[in-house]
Design a protein around this motif. Structure first.
Motif, short mmCIF file in Angstrom:
data_model
loop_
_atom_site.label_atom_id
_atom_site.label_comp_id
_atom_site.label_asym_id
_atom_site.label_seq_id
_atom_site.Cartn_x
_atom_site.Cartn_y
_atom_site.Cartn_z
N THR A 1 38.23 21.50 47.73
CA THR A 1 37.67 21.28 49.16
C THR A 1 38.40 21.77 50.34
O THR A 1 37.69 22.42 51.09
CB THR A 1 37.34 19.59 49.10
N VAL A 2 39.61 21.37 50.30
CA VAL A 2 40.20 21.55 51.59
C VAL A 2 40.53 22.79 52.00
O VAL A 2 41.06 23.66 51.42
CB VAL A 2 41.60 20.68 51.53
N ASP A 3 40.11 23.19 53.14
CA ASP A 3 40.24 24.67 53.85
C ASP A 3 39.96 25.66 53.30
O ASP A 3 40.28 26.57 53.16
CB ASP A 3 41.76 24.69 54.27
N LEU A 4 38.76 25.41 52.75
CA LEU A 4 38.16 26.65 51.76
C LEU A 4 36.92 27.36 52.80
O LEU A 4 36.55 28.16 52.00
CB LEU A 4 37.50 26.31 50.46
N GLN A 5 36.79 26.91 53.65
CA GLN A 5 35.94 27.49 54.62
C GLN A 5 36.07 28.93 55.07
O GLN A 5 37.37 28.95 55.71
CB GLN A 5 35.60 26.61 55.94
N GLY A 6 35.20 30.01 54.72
CA GLY A 6 35.73 31.09 55.23
C GLY A 6 35.68 31.15 56.75
O GLY A 6 34.69 30.80 57.43
N SER A 7 36.59 31.60 57.49
CA SER A 7 36.58 31.82 58.74
C SER A 7 37.06 32.84 59.58
O SER A 7 37.47 33.17 60.83
CB SER A 7 37.74 30.61 59.38
N ALA A 8 37.21 33.95 58.76
CA ALA A 8 37.75 35.37 59.48
C ALA A 8 37.42 36.36 58.62
O ALA A 8 36.90 36.40 57.28
CB ALA A 8 39.21 35.31 59.80
N ASN A 9 37.54 37.63 59.02
CA ASN A 9 37.08 38.87 58.32
C ASN A 9 35.78 39.13 57.55
O ASN A 9 35.44 39.54 56.52
CB ASN A 9 38.27 38.68 57.06
N PHE A 10 34.71 38.59 58.51
CA PHE A 10 33.57 38.79 57.93
C PHE A 10 33.08 40.25 58.19
O PHE A 10 33.51 40.85 59.03
CB PHE A 10 32.70 37.90 58.84
N GLN A 11 32.23 40.54 57.13
CA GLN A 11 31.93 42.05 57.29
C GLN A 11 30.81 42.52 58.26
O GLN A 11 30.92 43.59 58.78
CB GLN A 11 31.56 42.49 55.80
N TYR A 12 29.82 41.53 58.47
CA TYR A 12 28.92 41.69 59.52
C TYR A 12 28.31 40.65 60.22
O TYR A 12 28.43 39.57 59.59
CB TYR A 12 27.71 42.63 58.64
N LYS A 13 27.62 40.71 61.45
CA LYS A 13 26.83 39.73 61.85
C LYS A 13 25.60 39.77 61.25
O LYS A 13 24.87 40.72 61.08
CB LYS A 13 26.78 40.11 63.50
N PRO A 14 24.85 38.74 61.18
CA PRO A 14 23.64 38.44 60.86
C PRO A 14 22.61 39.21 61.86
O PRO A 14 22.52 39.23 63.03
CB PRO A 14 23.21 37.08 60.47
N LEU A 15 21.73 40.09 61.18
CA LEU A 15 20.69 40.75 61.93
C LEU A 15 19.63 39.85 62.72
O LEU A 15 19.20 40.41 63.75
CB LEU A 15 20.05 41.65 61.33
N TRP A 16 19.54 38.73 62.25
CA TRP A 16 18.58 37.77 63.00
C TRP A 16 19.19 36.80 63.78
O TRP A 16 18.75 36.19 64.51
CB TRP A 16 17.79 36.89 61.68
#
Length: 340
Positions: free
Chosen positions: A36-51
């Motif tokens: 659970t702890v600190d597993l939220q992705g927070s960096a290095n996203f590949q793209y922004k949502p088009l919508w």
């Protein structure tokens, strides 16, 4: 030759995963914490949502409700996959056992006609409400921020489809093994004027872009519906010779008590947050107040229909339940108008 056997203890280099030890230190951690702890992705996203090109694909800004540290909230049930599945397996096995008993004893056939109609026309249409609740919960799991929060919504989305399935199974038992009651219930949900206020409310909640506001509106609606149909009518059924209704209702009220454990803790975390608490309370108070007004109007014809079938005092119970629900949110610190 004599061989001496000795036990050698090898101390592990570390007692848990790095993402847990970075927060709590190098101590043994529970499986819930490790998953659970600190597993939220927070960096290095590949793209922004088009919508939503102004947003990252995962972002705390998908809702006005925020926590400075999302892991200041933890599920008090400590659910990860294994204990969750085990608990829900027990719940559904118990429900299956209840239905088996009702079928073997022919208790649905012995229901008073008015209660048979109530189960058919008032309770079974809620399988479509539960289906909508599943989608609202799944959206909160997708757009929420912080694994400790989003996994609760994930499990809740599974629960809601499970609730719809339990209602479907009850309907099939009511129909003597046929799905005809489910078809009647679907027609009522889509076409009967009694249900159109609640249906409109649910559909507007489905398209709410702020996942936090949507899930709170759903919870407010849940509190009123579950209190009326699975607590108030349960009490009435016991004294009206409709024990089979009470046997079915107990499983839904039991589930709702479990739902309250983690959701009420989340409200308290939102309200107490040192950075966002004041803004959270403003948002929560507005959503709770507006939803209670809408739900009161939407459920009025449903409760009138209940009173037309059984002597349940449902219209008066609706007014009382609205006020009890408002007081419950005030006690959580998220309904300002009733906060002492």
């Amino acid at each position: 030759m004599q061989i001496e056997l000795r036990t050698q203890v090898i101390e592990p280099r570390r007692k848990t995963f790095t993402h847990v030890s970075n927060r709590y230190g190098d101590r043994p951690a529970s499986r819930y914490e490790e998953g659970t702890v600190d597993l939220q992705g927070s960096a290095n996203f590949q793209y922004k949502p088009l919508w939503a090109p102004d947003m990252e694909i995962y972002s705390p800004d998908f809702s006005a409700l925020k926590l400075a540290d999302p892991y200041s909230y933890m599920d008090p049930r400590q659910y990860y996959y294994t204990p969750y599945v085990s608990a829900r397996a027990d719940l559904h096995e118990a429900f299956a056992a209840t239905l088996s008993y009702l079928e073997k004893r022919g208790l649905f056939d012995r229901l008073p006609e008015s209660w048979h109609s109530l189960l058919q026309n008032i309770v079974l249409p809620l399988r479509h409400y539960e289906g909508a609740a599943q989608m609202i919960s799944a959206a909160a799991a997708r757009y929420g921020w912080g694994t400790s929060i989003t996994q609760c919504f994930s499990y809740a989305s599974f629960d809601r489809i499970g609730n719809a399935q339990m209602l479907s199974r009850a309907g099939i038992s009511l129909g003597g093994g046929t799905a005809e009651p489910l078809a009647v219930a679907k027609t009522a949900w889509v076409e009967d004027p009694t249900w159109q206020g609640l249906r409109k409310h649910v559909e507007l909640t489905l398209v709410e872009q702020d996942w936090g506001k949507a899930i709170v509106a759903l919870d407010v609606t849940d509190r009123v519906i579950y209190q009326l149909l699975f607590t108030h009518l349960d009490d009435v059924a016991i004294g009206a010779g409709a024990g089979s209704y009470s046997l079915v209702a107990q499983h839904f009220s039991t589930w709702f008590l479990d739902q309250r454990k983690w959701f009420d803790a989340l409200y308290k975390a939102w309200a107490a947050d040192p950075e966002h608490g004041t803004a959270n309370v403003e948002t929560l108070s507005a959503v709770v107040s507006q939803t209670l007004t809408t739900v009161g109007e939407a459920l009025a014809p449903v409760m009138e229909a209940v009173d037309g079938l059984v002597d349940a005092g449902a219209v008066e119970a609706l007014t009382a339940t609205i006020e009890q629900t408002r007081a419950a949110y005030a006690a959580l610190g998220v309904a300002k108008e009733l906060t002492p």
